[in-house]
Design a protein around this motif. Structure first.
Motif, PDB file in Angstrom:
ATOM      1  N   GLY A  86       0.807  -1.202   0.000  1.00 27.92           N
ATOM      2  CA  GLY A  86       0.000   0.000   0.000  1.00 27.92           C
ATOM      3  C   GLY A  86       0.845   1.257   0.000  1.00 27.92           C
ATOM      4  O   GLY A  86       2.046   1.230   0.293  1.00 27.92           O
ATOM      5  N   ASN A  87       0.209   2.369  -0.363  1.00 29.20           N
ATOM      6  CA  ASN A  87       0.857   3.674  -0.407  1.00 29.20           C
ATOM      7  C   ASN A  87      -0.022   4.686   0.317  1.00 29.20           C
ATOM      8  O   ASN A  87      -1.234   4.722   0.113  1.00 29.20           O
ATOM      9  N   PHE A  88       0.617   5.507   1.158  1.00 32.01           N
ATOM     10  CA  PHE A  88      -0.149   6.526   1.858  1.00 32.01           C
ATOM     11  C   PHE A  88       0.782   7.606   2.387  1.00 32.01           C
ATOM     12  O   PHE A  88       1.775   7.309   3.057  1.00 32.01           O
ATOM     13  N   ALA A  89       0.482   8.861   2.038  1.00 32.13           N
ATOM     14  CA  ALA A  89       1.166  10.040   2.602  1.00 32.13           C
ATOM     15  C   ALA A  89       2.680   9.938   2.512  1.00 32.13           C
ATOM     16  O   ALA A  89       3.396  10.184   3.484  1.00 32.13           O
ATOM     17  N   GLY A  90       3.182   9.555   1.343  1.00 30.06           N
ATOM     18  CA  GLY A  90       4.619   9.489   1.134  1.00 30.06           C
ATOM     19  C   GLY A  90       5.270   8.200   1.564  1.00 30.06           C
ATOM     20  O   GLY A  90       6.474   8.010   1.363  1.00 30.06           O
ATOM     21  N   ALA A  91       4.500   7.298   2.175  1.00 28.49           N
ATOM     22  CA  ALA A  91       5.030   6.013   2.623  1.00 28.49           C
ATOM     23  C   ALA A  91       4.542   4.894   1.699  1.00 28.49           C
ATOM     24  O   ALA A  91       3.432   4.938   1.177  1.00 28.49           O
ATOM     25  N   SER A  92       5.394   3.901   1.508  1.00 28.86           N
ATOM     26  CA  SER A  92       5.044   2.739   0.696  1.00 28.86           C
ATOM     27  C   SER A  92       5.536   1.490   1.420  1.00 28.86           C
ATOM     28  O   SER A  92       6.693   1.443   1.852  1.00 28.86           O
ATOM     29  N   VAL A  93       4.653   0.502   1.574  1.00 28.73           N
ATOM     30  CA  VAL A  93       4.992  -0.738   2.270  1.00 28.73           C
ATOM     31  C   VAL A  93       4.547  -1.913   1.408  1.00 28.73           C
ATOM     32  O   VAL A  93       3.445  -1.909   0.862  1.00 28.73           O
ATOM     33  N   ASP A  94       5.428  -2.925   1.286  1.00 28.24           N
ATOM     34  CA  ASP A  94       5.095  -4.134   0.542  1.00 28.24           C
ATOM     35  C   ASP A  94       5.581  -5.358   1.306  1.00 28.24           C
ATOM     36  O   ASP A  94       6.655  -5.335   1.921  1.00 28.24           O
ATOM     37  N   ALA A  95       4.807  -6.427   1.222  1.00 29.25           N
ATOM     38  CA  ALA A  95       5.201  -7.708   1.785  1.00 29.25           C
ATOM     39  C   ALA A  95       4.916  -8.792   0.753  1.00 29.25           C
ATOM     40  O   ALA A  95       3.943  -8.698   0.010  1.00 29.25           O
ATOM     41  N   TYR A  96       5.768  -9.808   0.711  1.00 30.60           N
ATOM     42  CA  TYR A  96       5.506 -10.909  -0.210  1.00 30.60           C
ATOM     43  C   TYR A  96       5.864 -12.243   0.431  1.00 30.60           C
ATOM     44  O   TYR A  96       6.648 -12.327   1.381  1.00 30.60           O
ATOM     45  N   TYR A  97       5.288 -13.304  -0.120  1.00 31.59           N
ATOM     46  CA  TYR A  97       5.564 -14.690   0.281  1.00 31.59           C
ATOM     47  C   TYR A  97       5.888 -15.472  -0.979  1.00 31.59           C
ATOM     48  O   TYR A  97       5.257 -15.273  -2.031  1.00 31.59           O
TER      49      TYR A  97
ATOM     50  N   ILE B  13      19.720 -28.869  -5.286  1.00 34.54           N
ATOM     51  CA  ILE B  13      18.273 -28.757  -5.432  1.00 34.54           C
ATOM     52  C   ILE B  13      17.655 -28.562  -4.046  1.00 34.54           C
ATOM     53  O   ILE B  13      18.045 -29.238  -3.081  1.00 34.54           O
ATOM     54  N   SER B  14      16.686 -27.663  -3.941  1.00 25.73           N
ATOM     55  CA  SER B  14      16.069 -27.388  -2.642  1.00 25.73           C
ATOM     56  C   SER B  14      14.654 -26.865  -2.837  1.00 25.73           C
ATOM     57  O   SER B  14      14.299 -26.357  -3.897  1.00 25.73           O
ATOM     58  N   ASP B  15      13.850 -27.004  -1.788  1.00 27.71           N
ATOM     59  CA  ASP B  15      12.555 -26.320  -1.700  1.00 27.71           C
ATOM     60  C   ASP B  15      12.774 -25.051  -0.887  1.00 27.71           C
ATOM     61  O   ASP B  15      13.178 -25.126   0.288  1.00 27.71           O
ATOM     62  N   ASN B  16      12.519 -23.903  -1.496  1.00 31.20           N
ATOM     63  CA  ASN B  16      12.827 -22.614  -0.864  1.00 31.20           C
ATOM     64  C   ASN B  16      11.549 -21.892  -0.453  1.00 31.20           C
ATOM     65  O   ASN B  16      10.649 -21.699  -1.266  1.00 31.20           O
ATOM     66  N   THR B  17      11.511 -21.477   0.804  1.00 33.45           N
ATOM     67  CA  THR B  17      10.405 -20.672   1.326  1.00 33.45           C
ATOM     68  C   THR B  17      10.965 -19.331   1.770  1.00 33.45           C
ATOM     69  O   THR B  17      11.949 -19.285   2.513  1.00 33.45           O
ATOM     70  N   SER B  18      10.358 -18.245   1.309  1.00 31.32           N
ATOM     71  CA  SER B  18      10.862 -16.926   1.693  1.00 31.32           C
ATOM     72  C   SER B  18       9.705 -15.953   1.881  1.00 31.32           C
ATOM     73  O   SER B  18       8.635 -16.122   1.291  1.00 31.32           O
ATOM     74  N   TYR B  19       9.944 -14.964   2.715  1.00 36.64           N
ATOM     75  CA  TYR B  19       9.009 -13.853   2.847  1.00 36.64           C
ATOM     76  C   TYR B  19       9.808 -12.589   3.142  1.00 36.64           C
ATOM     77  O   TYR B  19      10.939 -12.642   3.642  1.00 36.64           O
ATOM     78  N   SER B  20       9.214 -11.456   2.816  1.00 32.65           N
ATOM     79  CA  SER B  20       9.947 -10.201   2.931  1.00 32.65           C
ATOM     80  C   SER B  20       8.992  -9.059   3.243  1.00 32.65           C
ATOM     81  O   SER B  20       7.819  -9.089   2.851  1.00 32.65           O
ATOM     82  N   LEU B  21       9.530  -8.062   3.943  1.00 32.35           N
ATOM     83  CA  LEU B  21       8.814  -6.826   4.222  1.00 32.35           C
ATOM     84  C   LEU B  21       9.720  -5.670   3.841  1.00 32.35           C
ATOM     85  O   LEU B  21      10.868  -5.604   4.269  1.00 32.35           O
ATOM     86  N   MET B  22       9.205  -4.758   3.000  1.00 31.49           N
ATOM     87  CA  MET B  22       9.995  -3.632   2.504  1.00 31.49           C
ATOM     88  C   MET B  22       9.193  -2.348   2.624  1.00 31.49           C
ATOM     89  O   MET B  22       7.977  -2.365   2.467  1.00 31.49           O
ATOM     90  N   ALA B  23       9.889  -1.244   2.907  1.00 32.51           N
ATOM     91  CA  ALA B  23       9.188   0.022   3.082  1.00 32.51           C
ATOM     92  C   ALA B  23      10.086   1.175   2.672  1.00 32.51           C
ATOM     93  O   ALA B  23      11.320   1.083   2.733  1.00 32.51           O
ATOM     94  N   LEU B  24       9.455   2.260   2.241  1.00 29.01           N
ATOM     95  CA  LEU B  24      10.164   3.509   2.020  1.00 29.01           C
ATOM     96  C   LEU B  24       9.259   4.666   2.429  1.00 29.01           C
ATOM     97  O   LEU B  24       8.040   4.554   2.424  1.00 29.01           O
ATOM     98  N   TYR B  25       9.914   5.749   2.802  1.00 25.94           N
ATOM     99  CA  TYR B  25       9.185   6.953   3.198  1.00 25.94           C
ATOM    100  C   TYR B  25       9.888   8.154   2.587  1.00 25.94           C
ATOM    101  O   TYR B  25      11.100   8.316   2.731  1.00 25.94           O
ATOM    102  N   LYS B  26       9.120   8.976   1.893  1.00 21.33           N
ATOM    103  CA  LYS B  26       9.700  10.095   1.160  1.00 21.33           C
ATOM    104  C   LYS B  26       9.111  11.409   1.627  1.00 21.33           C
ATOM    105  O   LYS B  26       7.895  11.564   1.716  1.00 21.33           O
ATOM    106  N   PHE B  27       9.994  12.312   2.018  1.00 23.83           N
ATOM    107  CA  PHE B  27       9.602  13.709   2.176  1.00 23.83           C
ATOM    108  C   PHE B  27      10.782  14.533   1.688  1.00 23.83           C
ATOM    109  O   PHE B  27      11.889  14.449   2.200  1.00 23.83           O
TER     110      PHE B  27
END
Length: 259
Positions: free
Chosen positions: A53-64, A99-113
């Motif tokens: 999502g994006n709001f008031a100059g901030a952006s946050v993303d998460a993925y699996y 060879i492997s089964d890979n599980t990953s998740y991530s949280l990323m954010a930025l804030y701009k002013f």
């Protein structure tokens, strides 16, 4: 590409996929992806999801991400090359792979002013032995043959944590300065005498990587820019296994034209 690929460089981009993406008033977005079996990259299926999502100059993303039978290919050792004629493989297009089964998740954010932009992120990756082992002779990306495959590298799960943060300062409209920090931590995943080790004696020991970077980027127009920068990095303990030099300073300077 190991980190952007959720644990394997070959999964940085996936083909033969079905993808769904929706955005609600440019405030919230959702995405889902399914990779079909037998296409390039991992040998089997993959499932990924994203919310942000994006709001008031901030952006946050998460993925699996869950990638089955992911392939991490490497060049052959001299002993493996010597075995190729008996196995019926050519030295010109043969590789080894884990060879492997890979599980990953991530949280990323930025804030701009203006004139500053802050960014930070965290990624967790877990490697397990594949539920569907891969046989030697599999045709990998680019037509390369996996002459030697290892389906048992992770008797204990390997976990890797990646984190980064930095700030970008717009000095003038077309000049940006950026400083950043990057870190990687690997838990010990050895067995037997290597269980719980924390030295550089083995790659399965716990270890870390740290890096610091600085760059300046000047944009002449929307297509053409020039940049200069440097990165310092160092590896420690298990991640330093096999390294002759454990620290590196990498300066760079160049120009770029984007179409």
């Amino acid at each position: 590409n190991t980190y952007s690929g959720g644990g394997s460089q070959e999964d940085n981009r996936l083909d033969s996929t079905a993808k769904y993406f929706v955005s609600v008033n440019d405030l919230v977005h959702l995405g889902a992806l399914y990779k079909f079996n037998g296409s390039n990259g991992p040998a089997n299926t993959a499932v990924q999801g994203n919310i942000g999502g994006n709001f008031a100059g901030a952006s946050v993303d998460a993925y699996y991400s869950k990638v089955n039978s992911a392939i991490t290919a490497t060049s052959l050792t001299s002993a493996q090359v010597a075995q190729l004629p008996a196995l019926g493989y050519s030295v010109s297009d043969s590789l080894a792979a884990t060879i492997s089964d890979n599980t990953s998740y991530s949280l990323m954010a930025l804030y701009k002013f203006d004139p500053l932009k802050f960014f930070a992120g965290y990624e967790y990756i877990k490697y397990d032995n594949p539920k569907t082992p891969l046989s030697a002779g599999f045709i990998d990306i680019g037509g390369y043959v996996l002459a030697f495959v290892n389906n048992n590298a992770y008797q204990n799960s390997k976990t890797v944590q990646v984190y980064w943060t930095g700030v970008r300062y717009t000095v003038i409209h077309n000049l940006d300065l950026t400083v950043a920090y990057y870190g990687v931590h690997q838990d010990s995943y050895g067995t037997g005498t290597q269980a719980g080790c924390s030295t550089s004696a083995h790659t399965v020991c716990s270890g870390s990587l740290e890096a610091f970077s600085f760059d300046a980027d000047y944009r002449f127009n929307v297509h053409f820019d020039a940049y200069i920068g440097a990165m310092y990095s160092g590896v420690h303990d298990g991640t330093a296994s096999g390294y002759i030099d454990t620290t590196n300073i990498n300066p760079t300077v160049g120009v770029r034209y984007k179409f």
